[in-house]
Write a protein that holds these residues in place. Structure first.
Motif, PDB file in Angstrom:
ATOM      1  N   LEU A 154       0.671  -1.275  -0.147  1.00 52.72           N
ATOM      2  CA  LEU A 154      -0.019  -0.076   0.066  1.00 52.72           C
ATOM      3  C   LEU A 154       0.810   1.309   0.130  1.00 52.72           C
ATOM      4  N   LEU A 155       0.438   2.142  -0.693  1.00 48.49           N
ATOM      5  CA  LEU A 155       1.160   3.608  -0.738  1.00 48.49           C
ATOM      6  C   LEU A 155       0.911   4.124   0.583  1.00 48.49           C
ATOM      7  N   GLN A 156       1.588   4.908   1.155  1.00 53.81           N
ATOM      8  CA  GLN A 156       1.846   5.570   2.270  1.00 53.81           C
ATOM      9  C   GLN A 156       0.638   6.301   2.431  1.00 53.81           C
ATOM     10  N   SER A 157       0.344   7.115   1.370  1.00 55.54           N
ATOM     11  CA  SER A 157      -0.747   8.056   1.376  1.00 55.54           C
ATOM     12  C   SER A 157      -2.157   7.343   1.513  1.00 55.54           C
ATOM     13  N   ASP A 158      -2.278   6.322   1.228  1.00 50.77           N
ATOM     14  CA  ASP A 158      -3.534   5.519   1.168  1.00 50.77           C
ATOM     15  C   ASP A 158      -3.734   4.926   2.797  1.00 50.77           C
ATOM     16  N   LEU A 159      -2.909   4.704   3.616  1.00 52.56           N
ATOM     17  CA  LEU A 159      -2.940   4.106   4.984  1.00 52.56           C
ATOM     18  C   LEU A 159      -3.931   4.660   5.767  1.00 52.56           C
ATOM     19  N   ARG A 160      -4.063   6.001   5.980  1.00 54.92           N
ATOM     20  CA  ARG A 160      -4.765   6.557   6.715  1.00 54.92           C
ATOM     21  C   ARG A 160      -6.114   6.404   6.224  1.00 54.92           C
ATOM     22  N   GLN A 161      -6.504   6.635   5.196  1.00 52.53           N
ATOM     23  CA  GLN A 161      -7.817   6.507   4.675  1.00 52.53           C
ATOM     24  C   GLN A 161      -8.390   5.078   4.802  1.00 52.53           C
ATOM     25  N   ILE A 162      -7.712   4.112   4.746  1.00 51.84           N
ATOM     26  CA  ILE A 162      -8.139   2.675   4.846  1.00 51.84           C
ATOM     27  C   ILE A 162      -8.150   2.596   6.413  1.00 51.84           C
ATOM     28  N   ILE A 163      -7.252   2.966   7.425  1.00 53.74           N
ATOM     29  CA  ILE A 163      -7.509   2.419   8.574  1.00 53.74           C
ATOM     30  C   ILE A 163      -8.537   3.130   9.238  1.00 53.74           C
ATOM     31  N   CYS A 164      -8.914   4.579   8.871  1.00 55.85           N
ATOM     32  CA  CYS A 164     -10.029   5.244   9.588  1.00 55.85           C
ATOM     33  C   CYS A 164     -11.295   4.746   9.021  1.00 55.85           C
ATOM     34  N   ALA A 165     -11.462   3.790   8.077  1.00 53.62           N
ATOM     35  CA  ALA A 165     -12.552   3.306   7.593  1.00 53.62           C
ATOM     36  C   ALA A 165     -13.258   2.408   8.499  1.00 53.62           C
ATOM     37  N   ASN A 166     -14.527   2.401   8.370  1.00 58.57           N
ATOM     38  CA  ASN A 166     -15.294   1.169   9.073  1.00 58.57           C
ATOM     39  C   ASN A 166     -16.025   0.218   8.103  1.00 58.57           C
ATOM     40  N   PRO A 167     -15.199  -0.875   8.121  1.00 59.00           N
ATOM     41  CA  PRO A 167     -15.707  -1.886   6.807  1.00 59.00           C
ATOM     42  C   PRO A 167     -16.893  -2.199   6.950  1.00 59.00           C
ATOM     43  N   TRP A 168     -17.594  -2.125   8.295  1.00 59.01           N
ATOM     44  CA  TRP A 168     -18.992  -2.737   8.409  1.00 59.01           C
ATOM     45  C   TRP A 168     -20.032  -1.508   8.573  1.00 59.01           C
ATOM     46  N   ARG A 169     -19.753  -0.526   8.010  1.00 54.63           N
ATOM     47  CA  ARG A 169     -20.709   0.734   8.218  1.00 54.63           C
ATOM     48  C   ARG A 169     -22.055   0.393   7.530  1.00 54.63           C
ATOM     49  N   GLU A 170     -22.264  -0.173   6.467  1.00 55.46           N
ATOM     50  CA  GLU A 170     -23.732  -0.544   6.061  1.00 55.46           C
ATOM     51  C   GLU A 170     -24.004  -1.663   7.058  1.00 55.46           C
ATOM     52  N   ALA A 171     -25.035  -1.200   7.860  1.00 53.87           N
ATOM     53  CA  ALA A 171     -25.641  -2.357   8.932  1.00 53.87           C
ATOM     54  C   ALA A 171     -26.755  -2.946   8.427  1.00 53.87           C
ATOM     55  N   ALA A 172     -27.360  -2.199   7.680  1.00 51.93           N
ATOM     56  CA  ALA A 172     -28.963  -2.891   6.976  1.00 51.93           C
ATOM     57  C   ALA A 172     -28.723  -3.951   6.272  1.00 51.93           C
ATOM     58  N   PRO A 173     -29.542  -5.042   6.452  1.00 52.56           N
ATOM     59  CA  PRO A 173     -29.256  -6.086   5.527  1.00 52.56           C
ATOM     60  C   PRO A 173     -29.850  -5.719   4.091  1.00 52.56           C
ATOM     61  N   ALA A 174     -28.889  -6.416   3.146  1.00 54.63           N
ATOM     62  CA  ALA A 174     -29.224  -6.131   1.937  1.00 54.63           C
ATOM     63  C   ALA A 174     -30.507  -6.874   1.162  1.00 54.63           C
ATOM     64  N   SER A 175     -30.962  -6.471   0.173  1.00 53.46           N
ATOM     65  CA  SER A 175     -32.182  -7.299  -0.609  1.00 53.46           C
ATOM     66  C   SER A 175     -31.653  -8.326  -1.438  1.00 53.46           C
ATOM     67  N   LYS A 176     -32.288  -9.237  -1.813  1.00 54.07           N
ATOM     68  CA  LYS A 176     -31.821 -10.055  -3.115  1.00 54.07           C
ATOM     69  C   LYS A 176     -31.413  -9.515  -4.265  1.00 54.07           C
ATOM     70  N   ALA A 177     -32.456  -8.321  -4.497  1.00 50.65           N
ATOM     71  CA  ALA A 177     -32.143  -7.652  -5.802  1.00 50.65           C
ATOM     72  C   ALA A 177     -30.844  -6.830  -5.644  1.00 50.65           C
ATOM     73  N   ARG A 178     -30.487  -6.145  -4.554  1.00 47.36           N
ATOM     74  CA  ARG A 178     -29.262  -5.541  -4.432  1.00 47.36           C
ATOM     75  C   ARG A 178     -27.879  -6.516  -4.539  1.00 47.36           C
ATOM     76  N   LEU A 179     -28.110  -7.765  -3.922  1.00 51.27           N
ATOM     77  CA  LEU A 179     -27.033  -8.496  -4.246  1.00 51.27           C
ATOM     78  C   LEU A 179     -26.887  -8.922  -5.586  1.00 51.27           C
ATOM     79  N   ARG A 180     -27.857  -9.078  -6.514  1.00 47.41           N
ATOM     80  CA  ARG A 180     -27.819  -9.283  -7.762  1.00 47.41           C
ATOM     81  C   ARG A 180     -27.212  -8.304  -8.767  1.00 47.41           C
ATOM     82  N   ALA A 181     -27.687  -6.939  -8.201  1.00 48.13           N
ATOM     83  CA  ALA A 181     -27.047  -5.765  -8.805  1.00 48.13           C
ATOM     84  C   ALA A 181     -25.742  -5.462  -8.519  1.00 48.13           C
ATOM     85  N   ALA A 182     -25.231  -5.906  -7.523  1.00 46.20           N
ATOM     86  CA  ALA A 182     -23.969  -5.559  -6.949  1.00 46.20           C
ATOM     87  C   ALA A 182     -22.677  -5.825  -7.709  1.00 46.20           C
TER      88      ALA A 182
END
Length: 332
Positions: free
Chosen positions: A304-332
């Motif tokens: 990883l580039l040093q400039s990318d580290l802070r952006q990644i470490i400050c992210a919350n990978p799980w921030r979308e807590a609402a369950p996805a619909s089947k339609a959304r899964l197919r569209a992803a």
């Protein structure tokens, strides 16, 4: 200055880990009943010595094709090969499940995870039928490689059928480019999105293979909206579980690598004579001890580039807590 920033970011993760200390969680990939016996004996000896050994999962891995059968990959070209190997995997799952019951005391007994081999989950109907057979012979859950977005529909279908699923992300040997994953901001956030889709489809956990260590640690970070993970060839897991392979503990790969265990001293030419329960006990005892004491696995140099580290470490990978619909899964 950039190197100091990188060290500070990893230090931040280490401090968070101290606040969520728990017994290290081990997932052991294996294939046969005598391998289970060796692991159980190693775990009980480590516990007897006062080390916090927690074998949480044993998985019957489709890498049996490459280890014991000498194939070059876990990909199967024809349906007849796929059907034949599925029956082999089902037999191994039964054998391992019975050995787990016999070898581990009830209070430390791991759950049994059946790896679904190539072709066995081609569509939802086939996946449900085959996964149900794995549960019928003793598996507690199944593992599914996620190499395309339509695989999330398979996870959802299995979940709806009452079959516990663990999703395999990162490098997927059945149908993936042979490389590490998460070495750019775009790849990191794409992996985070896939982890959320796996969770929303019903996955009870993740296997993260050949994932950039920092990205791996972010996904393993404790979260009310996350799922447990097991990491393999992804550096130190900190809050996540660590996958170890019985074969790798004793058999050297046929290529140079600093990331395989140093307990491995034998070559394929020594198999099967060297591959005994006694030898496996000794190698797994040492490898499990190293993992508990965090001297294994080794940390790869981050791409990883040093400039990318802070952006990644400050992210919350799980921030979308609402369950996805089947339609959304197919569209992803």
């Amino acid at each position: 200055m950039e190197q100091i920033m990188s060290q500070n970011l990893f230090g931040f993760l280490a401090e968070q880990a101290k606040e969520h200390q728990e017994v290290p969680r081990l997932k052991i990939n294996l294939y046969r009943n005598y391998e289970v016996s060796a692991v159980a004996k190693a775990a009980m000896q480590l516990l007897g010595e006062g080390l916090p050994c927690r074998v949480e999962c044993v998985m019957i891995s489709d890498s049996y094709l490459m280890t014991h059968l000498g194939r070059t990959s876990t990909t199967l070209e024809t349906k007849s090969d796929q059907d034949e190997f599925f029956q082999i995997m089902k037999g191994l799952t039964k054998e391992v499940s019975e050995a787990v019951l016999a070898g581990f005391p009830a209070n430390i007994r791991p759950f049994v995870l059946a790896d679904m081999p190539d072709g066995s989950t081609a569509n939802a109907e086939t996946a449900i039928e085959n996964a149900a057979q794995m549960l019928a012979v003793g598996a507690d859950a199944v593992k599914l490689e996620i190499f395309s977005n339509d695989r999330f529909d398979i996870v959802h279908a299995l979940t709806e059928a009452g079959i516990p699923v663990i999703s395999h992300l990162g490098y997927t040997p059945q149908n993936g480019e042979n490389r590490s994953v998460g070495n750019s901001t775009d790849e990191a956030f794409e992996l985070f999105a896939k982890a959320r889709l796996a969770r929303d489809a019903g996955s009870k956990g993740l296997v993260l293979e050949r994932v950039n260590e920092l990205v791996n640690q972010c996904l393993c970070r404790p979260s009310l909206h996350g799922v447990p993970s097991y990491s393999i060839f992804s550096g130190q897991a900190d809050w996540g579980g660590q996958s170890l392979n019985v074969w790798d503990s004793i058999m050297k790969p046929d290529f140079k690598s600093q990331f395989f265990p140093d307990t491995a001293t034998k070559t394929r030419a020594d198999f099967p004579e060297c591959y005994t329960e006694e030898a496996l006990f000794a190698s797994m005892y040492e490898l499990m001890r190293q993992s508990i004491e965090t001297s294994y696995p080794r940390s790869p140099v981050s791409k990883l580039l040093q400039s990318d580290l802070r952006q990644i470490i400050c992210a919350n990978p799980w921030r979308e807590a609402a369950p996805a619909s089947k339609a959304r899964l197919r569209a992803a």
